[in-house]
Design an enzyme around this catalytic site. Structure first.
Site, mmCIF file in Angstrom:
data_model
loop_
_atom_site.group_PDB
_atom_site.id
_atom_site.type_symbol
_atom_site.label_atom_id
_atom_site.label_comp_id
_atom_site.label_asym_id
_atom_site.label_seq_id
_atom_site.Cartn_x
_atom_site.Cartn_y
_atom_site.Cartn_z
ATOM 1 N NE ARG A 51 74.410 59.606 -42.568
ATOM 2 C CZ ARG A 51 75.202 59.032 -43.427
ATOM 3 N NH1 ARG A 51 75.014 57.780 -43.753
ATOM 4 N NH2 ARG A 51 76.195 59.696 -43.966
ATOM 5 C CE LYS A 148 76.541 72.453 -58.791
ATOM 6 N NZ LYS A 148 77.261 73.581 -59.292
ATOM 7 C CG HIS A 178 72.306 78.357 -57.146
ATOM 8 N ND1 HIS A 178 73.105 77.257 -57.285
ATOM 9 C CD2 HIS A 178 73.127 79.410 -57.208
ATOM 10 C CE1 HIS A 178 74.346 77.635 -57.421
ATOM 11 N NE2 HIS A 178 74.393 78.942 -57.375
ATOM 12 C CE LYS A 182 73.355 83.794 -58.919
ATOM 13 N NZ LYS A 182 73.579 84.294 -57.567
ATOM 14 C CD GLU A 216 83.083 79.374 -58.433
ATOM 15 O OE1 GLU A 216 82.625 79.189 -57.307
ATOM 16 O OE2 GLU A 216 83.359 78.453 -59.225
ATOM 17 C CG ASP A 235 80.889 72.279 -60.254
ATOM 18 O OD1 ASP A 235 80.015 71.638 -59.630
ATOM 19 O OD2 ASP A 235 81.450 73.298 -59.791
ATOM 20 C CG HIS A 240 75.195 76.788 -62.589
ATOM 21 N ND1 HIS A 240 74.010 76.439 -61.995
ATOM 22 C CD2 HIS A 240 76.166 76.324 -61.767
ATOM 23 C CE1 HIS A 240 74.253 75.796 -60.858
ATOM 24 N NE2 HIS A 240 75.557 75.709 -60.704
ATOM 25 C CE LYS A 331 85.364 75.328 -58.218
ATOM 26 N NZ LYS A 331 84.301 76.197 -57.682
HETATM 27 P P1 NAD Z 1 76.176 66.989 -46.511
HETATM 28 O O1 NAD Z 1 77.091 65.820 -46.649
HETATM 29 O O2 NAD Z 1 76.637 68.185 -45.767
HETATM 30 O O3 NAD Z 1 74.819 66.490 -45.828
HETATM 31 C C1 NAD Z 1 74.215 65.293 -46.166
HETATM 32 C C2 NAD Z 1 72.920 65.130 -45.389
HETATM 33 O O4 NAD Z 1 72.323 63.901 -45.789
HETATM 34 C C3 NAD Z 1 73.087 65.041 -43.874
HETATM 35 O O5 NAD Z 1 72.016 65.730 -43.283
HETATM 36 C C4 NAD Z 1 72.959 63.544 -43.585
HETATM 37 O O6 NAD Z 1 72.426 63.266 -42.319
HETATM 38 C C5 NAD Z 1 71.983 63.142 -44.651
HETATM 39 N N1 NAD Z 1 72.112 61.718 -44.982
HETATM 40 C C6 NAD Z 1 73.155 61.101 -45.575
HETATM 41 N N2 NAD Z 1 72.905 59.779 -45.709
HETATM 42 C C7 NAD Z 1 71.675 59.554 -45.185
HETATM 43 C C8 NAD Z 1 70.861 58.398 -45.004
HETATM 44 N N3 NAD Z 1 71.253 57.205 -45.422
HETATM 45 N N4 NAD Z 1 69.653 58.560 -44.449
HETATM 46 C C9 NAD Z 1 69.230 59.779 -44.044
HETATM 47 N N5 NAD Z 1 69.952 60.899 -44.181
HETATM 48 C C10 NAD Z 1 71.168 60.792 -44.732
HETATM 49 O O7 NAD Z 1 75.737 67.359 -48.002
HETATM 50 P P2 NAD Z 1 75.324 68.803 -48.581
HETATM 51 O O8 NAD Z 1 76.554 69.566 -48.893
HETATM 52 O O9 NAD Z 1 74.311 69.424 -47.698
HETATM 53 O O10 NAD Z 1 74.689 68.413 -49.993
HETATM 54 C C11 NAD Z 1 73.404 67.817 -50.121
HETATM 55 C C12 NAD Z 1 73.061 67.706 -51.613
HETATM 56 O O11 NAD Z 1 73.032 68.995 -52.189
HETATM 57 C C13 NAD Z 1 74.084 66.919 -52.422
HETATM 58 O O12 NAD Z 1 73.427 66.246 -53.465
HETATM 59 C C14 NAD Z 1 74.966 68.009 -53.012
HETATM 60 O O13 NAD Z 1 75.571 67.602 -54.216
HETATM 61 C C15 NAD Z 1 73.945 69.084 -53.264
HETATM 62 N N6 NAD Z 1 74.491 70.436 -53.305
HETATM 63 C C16 NAD Z 1 75.165 70.950 -52.227
HETATM 64 C C17 NAD Z 1 75.643 72.249 -52.280
HETATM 65 C C18 NAD Z 1 76.356 72.866 -51.101
HETATM 66 O O14 NAD Z 1 76.704 74.040 -51.193
HETATM 67 N N7 NAD Z 1 76.577 72.147 -50.024
HETATM 68 C C19 NAD Z 1 75.454 73.020 -53.430
HETATM 69 C C20 NAD Z 1 74.746 72.480 -54.499
HETATM 70 C C21 NAD Z 1 74.280 71.192 -54.426
#
Ligand code: NAD
Length: 484
Positions: A51, A148, A178, A182, A216, A235, A240, A331
C-alpha cells in the site's frame, strides 16, 4: 559438483506485502540468491505490491538495500544485484479496495506461470483471493503462497481454508512452513527411504524414543504483544514441530509425490494420542542481565502465555506404539539449535559385560546451526587395556559433504519459492493437515484456559524449567544438551 537442478519456467511472481519485513528479510534476498546462482529463467518477473505510495525506482532501491543488509557479502556483487533489480517492478495496491488491481492485471502476462505470494496479515487473504478472481488476474494454473500463522485454532484455520477454496483449488495453494524447506529435512527423507540401513530399525522395537528440539536464544522482544496472543504451542508446535514429527514418523509413501507424502503425514497427525496435562511443561523466561522477563516484554502482567513448552507425545499405530516422542521448544534458551534425535535401544544383551557410561546409538539430525547428521556408534577404545568401549560420531555435515558449495545451498525460502514455480507441493502443508494439527492442539490449549494454567518460570540462558527435565527423568531418560 555437477549441477542437476530442475529448470524453472518463466514466471510472474507478485508479492503482496512486498515492502514488509518478510519480503525484505527473506523472500527477495532468497530470490536474489537464486538469480545469482543462475537458476532464474530470463523471463522471470517479480512485482512488489503493497500500500505504500511509491514507484518502481524507489522500490528497487528498497530491495537493493535489503539485499545488502540480509545477504552476506560473499554471496552478493553489484553486477548481479543490478541485473536482479531489473526484474523487479512495483505497484501500489489496496487489498481491500479497487486501487491498483486493473494495473496489476495489465502487468501480469498470460502465457507464463503466475504465482501470488500473500505476505500480508491472514485477515487479508480473502480480500486478495477475491480480487485476483474478480479482476481475472489469476487463472486455473496460477498459484498462491500463504504464510504462517494459518489460523489460531481449528475454527479459524477452517475459515481460512474455506475463503481460499472459494477461488482456488487445493492444488493451487502453497502453505509455507519454512522448516520443510531446510536441506536436512529433505535429507531426512533421503536417508530414511533411500537406504536399506535405517528403515528396518525405524519402529518401537528398536527406537527407545525420539527428541525434537527447537531452541532459540532470542526473546520475544518487540513482538511481545503479538506473541502473547500466540505462545510456543501455536507458534512452533502446531506447525513446525508437528511437521518434523510427521516426517520422522510417517510410513514410506509409495512415491515421492506431493499427495503421497502428505497423505502419510496426515495419518501420523490423526494417530496422535491426546496428551495428558501431566506430560506437558510450559514455561516463561525470567529477566537477567541481558534482558527483561517474558512478562515485561509481553506488556501483559496477567499473561498466561508460554514462551517454552516441553511435551511427551504418543502415536497410536503399529510402528510407534510404546515409543514416546518428546517435543521441546522455547525462547531465551542456552543456545540456538534445532535437531531431531532418534535414540535407539540398547542391544538385547551385552557380551562385554556392564560398560559404564554407554549411551547407545543416536541418529541426530541437525537443522540449525550447521545442518547435518550424526550417527553415534560404539567402538573399542583404541590401544591396550582390555575391551573398553567408547562412542564416536559418524558425522555427515553438509559443509564437509558438499565442500565449497555447502554454504551456498539454498535457504529454506529460496527452495520453497522455486518449488512453487515448479508446481511441486511436496514441501507445503495441505489444508487437511493443518486442520488435523489444530484439531489435536485445540483441546490442549482449551484445557489450560479452563484450568487457569500458568507457565513455570525459567532462567534466561537455561534449558527451560526444572519440570521439563523431570518429564524425561521420570521415564528414566534425559534430554540431549542444548548446545550449538
Ligand atoms: P509487515 O507488517 O512488515 O508488512 C505488511 C505488508 O502488507 C506491507 O508491505 C504492507 O504494505 C502490506 N499491507 C498491509 N495492509 C495492506 C492493504 N490493505 N493493502 C495492501 N497491502 C497491505 O508484515 P510481515 O512481517 O512482512 O509479515 C507478512 C506475513 O508473513 C504475515 O502474515 C506474518 O504473520 C507472516 N510471517 C512473517 C514473518 C517475518 O519474519 N516477518 C515470519 C513468518 C510469517
Amino acid at each position: 559438483m555437477v549441477s542437476r537442478v530442475i529448470p524453472v519456467e518463466d514466471f510472474d511472481l507478485v508479492i503482496f506485502g512486498g515492502t514488509g519485513d518478510l519480503a525484505r528479510r527473506k523472500i527477495l534476498p532468497g530470490l536474489y540468491r537464486r538469480y545469482r546462482s543462475g537458476q532464474m529463467p530470463e523471463g522471470a518477473r517479480i512485482i512488489g505490491a503493497a500500500r505504500q505510495d511509491q514507484d518502481s525506482a524507489v522500490y528497487r532501491k528498497l530491495i537493493g538495500a535489503a539485499i545488502k543488509e540480509f545477504v552476506p557479502e560473499k554471496y552478493r556483487d553489484s553486477k548481479s544485484i543490478a541485473g536482479f533489480l531489473e526484474l523487479i517492478s512495483y505497484i501500489v495496491i489496496d487489498a481491500q479496495g479497487a486501487g491498483g488491481w486493473s494495473d496489476l492485471k495489465k502487468l501480469t502476462r498470460k502465457d507464463v506461470v503466475k504465482a501470488f505470494y500473500f505476505s500480508v496479515a491472514p485477515s487479508l487473504f480473502g480480500d486478495l483471493a477475491e480480487r485476483l478472481h474478480t479482476y481475472k488476474i489469476a487463472d486455473s494454473q496460477s498459484r498462491i503462497v500463504v504464510e504462517k500463522p494459518f489460523g489460531r485454532d481449528l475454527a479459524s484455520a477452517k475459515a481460512l481454508n474455506a475463503v481460499l477454496a472459494e477461488h482456488f483449488d487445493e492444488s493451487q495453494i502453497y502453505r509455507i512452513d519454512h522448516y520443510l524447506g531446510k536441506e536436512t529435512v529433505q535429507n531426512l527423507m533421503a536417508v530414511r527411504f533411500g537406504n536399506i540401513l535405517f528403515e528396518p530399525l525405524w519402529n518401537s522395537q528398536y527406537v527407545d524414543h525420539i527428541q525434537i528440539t527447537a531452541a532459540e536464544t532470542v526473546a520475544v522482544g518487540s513482538r511481545g504483544a503479538y506473541y502473547d496472543k500466540s505462545g510456543a504451542m501455536r507458534d512452533m508446535v502446531q506447525n513446525h514441530l508437528m511437521q518434523l514429527l510427521c516426517l520422522i514418523a510417517m510410513e514410506p509413501p509409495n512415491e515421492f509425490e506431493p499427495d503421497a507424502v502428505r497423505d502419510e503425514k496426515l495419518k501420523v497427525i490423526r494417530a496422535l494420542d491426546p496428551v495428558n496435562s501431566s506430560d506437558i511443561v510450559r514455561g516463561r523466561y525470567e529477566a537477567n542481565k541481558d534482558g527483561p522477563s517474558y512478562l515485561e516484554e509481553s506488556g501483559n502482567p496477567d499473561s498466561s502465555t508460554e514462551s517454552f513448552i516441553a511435551m511427551k507425545v504418543n502415536i497410536s499405530n503399529w510402528r510407534w506404539k510404546g515409543t514416546p516422542i518428546y517435543l521441546r521448544t522455547g525462547k531465551r534458551l542456552r543456545a540456538r539449535t534445532s535437531e531431531i534425535a532418534v535414540v535407539f535401544k540398547d542391544p538385547p544383551h551385552s557380551i562385554f559385560g556392564k560398560q559404564e557410561g554407554r549411551r547407545g546409538n543416536v541418529l541426530a539430525i541437525r537443522l540449525q546451526p550447521n545442518e547435518g547428521m550424526t550417527l553415534r556408534v560404539t567402538i573399542k577404545e583404541p590401544g591396550p587395556g582390555g575391551m573398553r568401549l567408547m562412542e564416536v560420531p559418524l558425522d555427515m555435515s553438509f559443509a564437509d559433504a558438499l565442500g565449497a558449495d555447502a554454504e551456498d545451498t539454498p535457504d529454506a525460502y529460496e527452495r520453497l519459492i522455486m518449488d512453487v514455480i515448479r508446481g511441486n507441493q511436496t514441501l507445503f502443508m495441505r489444508g487437511d493437515e493443518v486442520e488435523a494439527a489444530w484439531a489435536w492442539t485445540d483441546p490442549i490449549i482449551n484445557e489450560w484456559q479452563e484450568r487457569g494454567d500458568m507457565p513455570k518460570s525459567y532462567d534466561s540462558g537455561s534449558s527451560g524449567p526444572e519440570d521439563a527435565l523431570m518429564l524425561l527423568h521420570k521415564d528414566g531418560r534425559r534430554w540431549r544438551e542444548i548446545k550449538e
